[in-house]
Design an enzyme around this catalytic site. Structure first.
Site: not given
Ligand code: HSE
Length: 445
Positions: A48, A134, A137, A139, A192, A195, A206, A210
């Protein structure tokens, strides 16, 4: 039934952006290896995404693409819903609906679990489905698996992690190039790395999401993001990074959680870390987490904390776990937060004033007789012990003929409330000419 005879488990993706496309590509590329591990195939059969045209070009003809996420949840053939939308709004609603529909859920959404985890895990337990996270936190680093399973023999004593790549990139650049925060942030946005709206990263939110999840899994307590102390990196100056270096330290944004006799520490803030620690040398956008257990000692986990395929690596590991356990009795599965839900503890999170740590202080002072004595007198009266003092020549700091200088003090451990009192008294001295900078210091020994 022999595993090879099980039909492939069916996965629906909600959102196919950077992470979703990574999941799709890695599943295709490593299909054989993954199947040998999972004991059955893992197939993405439905996606989706509001941009259906773009999604179709990414997944080809064999995957059904829809704009409406609820069509995935309503599809009885879908076993696992992977939520990659982000945020706490519609994502929360869709995750709860998927659970209600009896689907297992995989999510990379730390914000959602940090704020609504208690509700979501309780709903999943009631329905007998798994919620795996998983990727939420650090990555690609398998830190959730390590905390939940690999370290389950231990009384975990503390965790300290660099768990936000954006801020670690900014701090690395500030140190390498001697630049100020604002300049580097602009560069990071242009490249980049940061953000367009970097607030959650640079303000420490953020990282707090975590570390709140890790804290719950380490100590068997509820997810308590609302009680975390959060301080970002926006106030850090290039000169503090330079002075820290001269004293043998690097400055890192750490997420810290610690079990003490009085309660649990849960905090995110810039920290001085001895330059000789491995974690102090984690540079750029990389992540690293230290976990100290009573049996294992100190362990360190390092890797990419974001990006398409590193995050997909974590999402697919969850899909493999679910594929293996899908047919198992729900009571035999690994608990969402490592501890059995009826064995959670209510150990309180300590207010920041009760936290014990050591400090770096930078005071801009008039370069005149007695200033150092007054400052150290305040610390002595409050029983705060000094570890090191650094004073630059006034000319070096303020240019030739300058009458002010920087006074840098490292302290030994003291309780934060006492340090706050010392700071208020020092700030009131007429010879202290600017707001005092205070950065906490962690030895991580
Ligand atoms: N924005 C995060 C970071 C990545 O900079 O590390 C996703 O958690």
């Amino acid at each position: 039934m022999k595993p090879a005879t099980l039909k492939p488990i069916q996965v629906g993706l909600l959102g196919i952006g950077t992470v979703g496309s990574g999941v799709f590509n890695v599943l295709q590329r490593n299909h054989g290896e993954i199947m040998r591990r999972a004991g059955r195939g893992i197939e993405i059969s439905m996606v989706a995404d509001l941009d259906t045209a773009r999604a179709k070009t990414m997944v080809g003809q064999d995957v059904q693409v829809v704009a409406d996420a609820r069509a995935v949840i309503a599809n009885p053939d879908i076993d696992i819903v992977v939520e990659l939308i982000g945020g706490y709004g519609i994502a929360r609603q869709l995750v709860l609906e998927a659970i209600e529909a009896g689907k297992h859920v995989v999510t990379a959404n730390k914000a959602l679990l940090a704020v609504h985890g208690t509700e979501i895990f309780a709903a999943a337990s009631r329905k007998g489905v798994m919620v795996a996270f998983e990727a939420a936190v650090a990555g690609g680093i398998p830190i959730i698996k390590s905390l939940r399973e690999g370290l389950s023999a231990n009384r975990i004593e503390w965790i300290a992690g660099i768990i936000n790549g954006t801020t670690n990139f900014i701090l690395s650049e500030m140190r390498d190039k001697g630049l100020d925060f604002d300049v580097v942030l602009e560069e990071a946005q242009r490249l980049g790395y940061a953000e367009a709206d970097p607030t959650f990263d640079i303000e420490g939110v953020d990282a707090a999401h975590k570390v709140s999840l890790m804290s719950a899994m380490a100590f068997g307590v509820p997810v308590q993001f609302d009680k975390a102390y959060i301080e970002g990196i926006t106030q850090l100056g290039a000169q503090d990074i330079k002075y820290a270096e001269q004293l043998g330290y690097r400055i890192k944004l750490l997420g810290i959680t610690k079990k003490t006799a009085k309660g649990i520490e849960l905090r995110v803030h810039p920290s001085l870390v001895p330059a000789k620690r491995l974690i102090a040398n984690v540079e750029g956008a990389m992540n690293a987490v230290m976990v100290h257990g009573d049996a294992v000692g100190t362990t360190l986990y390092y890797g990419k904390g974001a990006g398409s395929e590193p995050t997909a690596s974590a999402v697919i590991a969850d899909l493999v776990d679910i594929a293996r356990l899908h047919t198992a009795d729900a009571a035999q599965r690994v608990p969402h937060l490592a501890f059995q839900p009826d064995s959670m503890s209510d150990t309180p999170v300590l207010p920041m004033g009760d936290v014990v740590t050591s400090y770096y202080l930078r005071l801009k002072v008039a370069d005149e007789a007695g200033v150092l004595a007054k400052v150290t007198g305040i610390l002595a009266a409050l029983d705060i012990s000094i570890d090191a003092v650094l004073q630059r020549e006034a000319d070096e700091v303020g240019g030739e003929g300058s009458t002010q200088t920087d006074l840098i003090i490292l302290t030994h451990d003291c309780v934060e409330a006492k340090m706050n009192e010392a700071l208020a008294q020092m700030q009131a001295l007429p010879t202290v000419l600017a707001p005092i900078t205070r950065i906490r210091k962690e030895e991580l020994a």
